[in-house]
Write an enzyme that holds these catalytic residues in place. Structure first.
Site, PDB file in Angstrom:
ATOM      1  N   GLY A 131       0.821  -1.202   0.000  1.00  0.00           N
ATOM      2  CA  GLY A 131       0.000   0.000   0.000  1.00  0.00           C
ATOM      3  C   GLY A 131       0.851   1.245   0.000  1.00  0.00           C
ATOM      4  N   ASP A 132       0.202   2.384   0.295  1.00  0.00           N
ATOM      5  CA  ASP A 132       0.922   3.650   0.375  1.00  0.00           C
ATOM      6  C   ASP A 132       0.656   4.280   1.737  1.00  0.00           C
ATOM      7  OD1 ASP A 132      -1.626   4.785   0.218  1.00  0.00           O
ATOM      8  OD2 ASP A 132      -1.456   5.155  -1.932  1.00  0.00           O
ATOM      9  N   PHE A 133       0.940   5.570   1.858  1.00  0.00           N
ATOM     10  CA  PHE A 133       0.871   6.199   3.177  1.00  0.00           C
ATOM     11  C   PHE A 133      -0.548   6.258   3.740  1.00  0.00           C
ATOM     12  CE2 PHE A 133       4.778   8.221   1.373  1.00  0.00           C
ATOM     13  CZ  PHE A 133       5.667   7.604   2.235  1.00  0.00           C
TER      14      PHE A 133
ATOM     15  N   HIS B  31      12.209  13.122   4.319  1.00  0.00           N
ATOM     16  CA  HIS B  31      13.043  14.031   3.518  1.00  0.00           C
ATOM     17  C   HIS B  31      12.759  13.908   2.020  1.00  0.00           C
ATOM     18  CE1 HIS B  31      16.746  11.165   2.723  1.00  0.00           C
ATOM     19  NE2 HIS B  31      15.602  10.595   2.427  1.00  0.00           N
TER      20      HIS B  31
END
Length: 582
Positions: free
Chosen positions: A473-475, A492
């Protein structure tokens, strides 16, 4: 001595009922220990400085004596087991009661010099106290490489005992400040010493400056260290950079040719030149050219350049032959925390994207997107070979993770009853998560990553994968109900608004009492030299992200409903920030 020191440990002892005979070369080590102890007992700081630096006298000698004191002499010995080591210490008049601690730095240097895996070497350090002439506390710093009887390490011991590379003298700097340190450095250099590396150890909060002693030195020790309590990386940067060019045009020429160094290192890695070289035996350009498939005269030119930047060293007694240095060893594919993939990335796609730096500064668009037409995450995802190289390049910074298994948040989770879960968000192939799980068998892990990275991580984590769940998945998909959440070198990559979004997803998933650990480099509050400043430019050009100060991270965390509890230094100028839900 700037070392990373894990918890106390002991050298393996022989099984009960099977006493070991002293090693054949044991008496040699006893004599060396006795000589070192006698040397430490007898030396006056002033006299010793004058012998280390011939020509140092008068007011300058008095000034240096007031600002540093002789602290210890160091040597490397080769016992077959702990019992023999203790016996040798006692026989030489040194205390045999101290705890032996692992010496990571010397182990790595030995592995590099002899082409061995660091895991094959058991190197410990003891510092038995020795009084000085006026009763002041000094020590003999004893490094012990365990060489069991019949071991192939006997050849290593024989060579090291002959050349004594780890032997050195150490002076502690009294009340160090930048002015004092620069003055001491200048004095050493003016009298023939040569800057020979150094480092800052965040665990001891101390800075070490190494020097090769002048050829005319009147002591048996060829290496000297200055040890200064505290963080003096501004002065250390000057020490590591060497003499500055005296003419502004020369300074600028050296800066402008920096790109050549990047490409020379990338070519070295691409040719697999380090694999064809040894740290102990020098080889000529023709022989190396045959090994790597290159033109001898062209390879000789590259080798001379690599020698200039310290990746290889030309043999002074046989000009035109070269051996690999410890820095060059890191460009081997099989080196621990190999930097070969990083050299190929910096000399390849990131090199091309930096050619668009002016475009980035003018427009705000990352140079990578201007060069390749898409962001670097999508670009790598569509090129499996490049993605794998990028993942391996990230592992080059793995030493920054060494202290994290001992972080109080991690140890508290590991000690809690019922088992706790560490959630590594965008954790790559699991380098950090794997270390945490390996160090603490009571912990479980969850790795959140994109599909192609998850597959690589399953193989990378080995046995600890059984205690790890893999989430694609992602964030927006941060798993809920973890106990410790980790964001390592993630924030960053993104601008402030995207960072707020990521942190809000984390905060929403974190139950009350959960902790968040963030690993990043922190920009200094002043203009002191820092790797973070260089990476700030790199992130801007390649991802549109940035490095930040601790204060900037505190504000981002607060915007997401999180509170910065504190931060502490890690190797490679990184930091770990600790945050909690408010």
């Amino acid at each position: 001595m700037a070392t990373t020191t894990p918890p106390p440990a002991t050298i393996p002892t022989p099984a009960a009922g099977h006493p070991k005979k002293p090693a054949a070369d044991g008496p040699g080590d006893v004599a060396r220990l006795r000589d070192a102890a006698g040397f430490v007992r007898e030396q006056e700081t002033s006299d010793l400085l004058a012998r280390v630096l011939p020509g140092l006298d008068g007011p300058e000698l008095r000034a240096m004596t007031e600002r540093c004191r002789f602290a210890h002499a160091a040597l490397l010995v080769f016992p077959p087991d702990e019992r023999t080591l203790r016996a040798e210490l006692a026989a030489s008049g040194l205390s045999a009661d101290g705890l032996a601690q692992p010496s990571v730095v010397v182990r790595e240097r030995l592995a590099a010099r002899h082409g061995l895996g660091a895991g094959e070497l058991d190197v410990r350090i003891l510092r038995p106290a020795v009084p000085g002439p006026d009763g002041e506390e000094r020590a003999v710093e004893v490094f012990a490489l365990t060489v069991p009887e019949g071991s192939e390490l006997a050849a290593v011991a024989a060579e090291e005992r002959t050349v004594d590379r780890e032997a050195h003298l150490a002076f502690d700097v009294e009340r160090p400040d930048p002015l004092v340190l620069r003055g001491l450095r200048a004095g050493f250099l003016r009298h023939g010493a040569v800057a020979d590396g150094g480092g800052y150890n965040p665990h001891e909060d101390g800075t070490v400056f190494y020097f090769a002693a002048p050829d005319e030195t009147k002591t048996p020790y060829r290496r000297v260290e200055l040890y200064a309590r505290g963080d003096h990386r501004d002065v250390l940067a000057e020490h590591l950079d060497g003499p500055r060019a005296s003419h502004p045009a020369e300074t600028l020429l050296r800066l402008l040719s920096g790109a050549w160094t990047t490409q020379a290192l990338a070519a070295c890695a691409e040719l697999r030149l380090p694999e064809a070289m040894s740290t102990s035996t020098a080889r000529g350009a023709e022989e190396l050219a045959r090994a790597v498939g290159a033109r001898p005269e062209n390879l000789a030119t590259l080798l001379r350049y690599l020698a200039m930047v310290g990746v290889v060293a030309e043999e002074p007694r046989e000009r035109g032959t070269f051996r690999l240095t410890e820095a060059g060893l890191l460009l081997r594919e099989d080196a621990r925390a190999s930097m070969r993939p990083l050299a190929l990335m910096y000399g390849g796609p990131f090199y091309e994207s930096f050619a668009r730096l002016a475009h980035t500064v003018r427009t705000g668009e990352p140079g990578f997107e201007d060069r390749y037409g898409e962001n670097h995450f999508d670009h790598f995802a569509r090129d499996p070979e490049l993605a794998a190289r990028f993942d391996r390049s990230m592992a080059a910074s793995a030493p920054m993770f060494d202290p994290l298994p001992a972080h109080p948040v991690v140890t508290a989770a590991a000690a809690a009853p019922g088992g706790r879960t560490v959630v590594d968000i965008a954790g790559g192939t699991g380098e950090l998560l794997g270390r945490l799980l390996a160090a603490h068998p009571s912990l479980r892990g969850v790795l959140l990553e994109r599909a192609h990275v998850v597959e690589a991580a399953r193989g990378r984590l080995g046995a600890v994968a059984e205690r790890c769940d893999f989430v694609t998945g992602d964030f927006a998909d941060v798993p809920a109900d973890g106990d410790v959440y980790v964001l390592s070198r993630v924030l960053h990559d993104w601008d402030d608004e995207q960072c707020r979004t990521i942190l809000r997803h984390c905060a929403a998933a974190m139950p009350p009492g959960a902790d968040l650990l963030i690993v990043e480099r922190l920009l200094p509050a002043d203009s002191s030299p820092s790797l973070a400043t260089a990476w700030d430019l790199h992130m801007m050009c390649n991802t549109g992200g940035r490095e930040r100060t601790a204060a900037a991270y505190a504000l981002l965390l607060a915007d997401a409903g999180l509170e910065l509890v504190g931060h502490s230094p890690l190797p490679l100028e990184a930091h770990v920030l600790h945050a909690r839900r408010r």
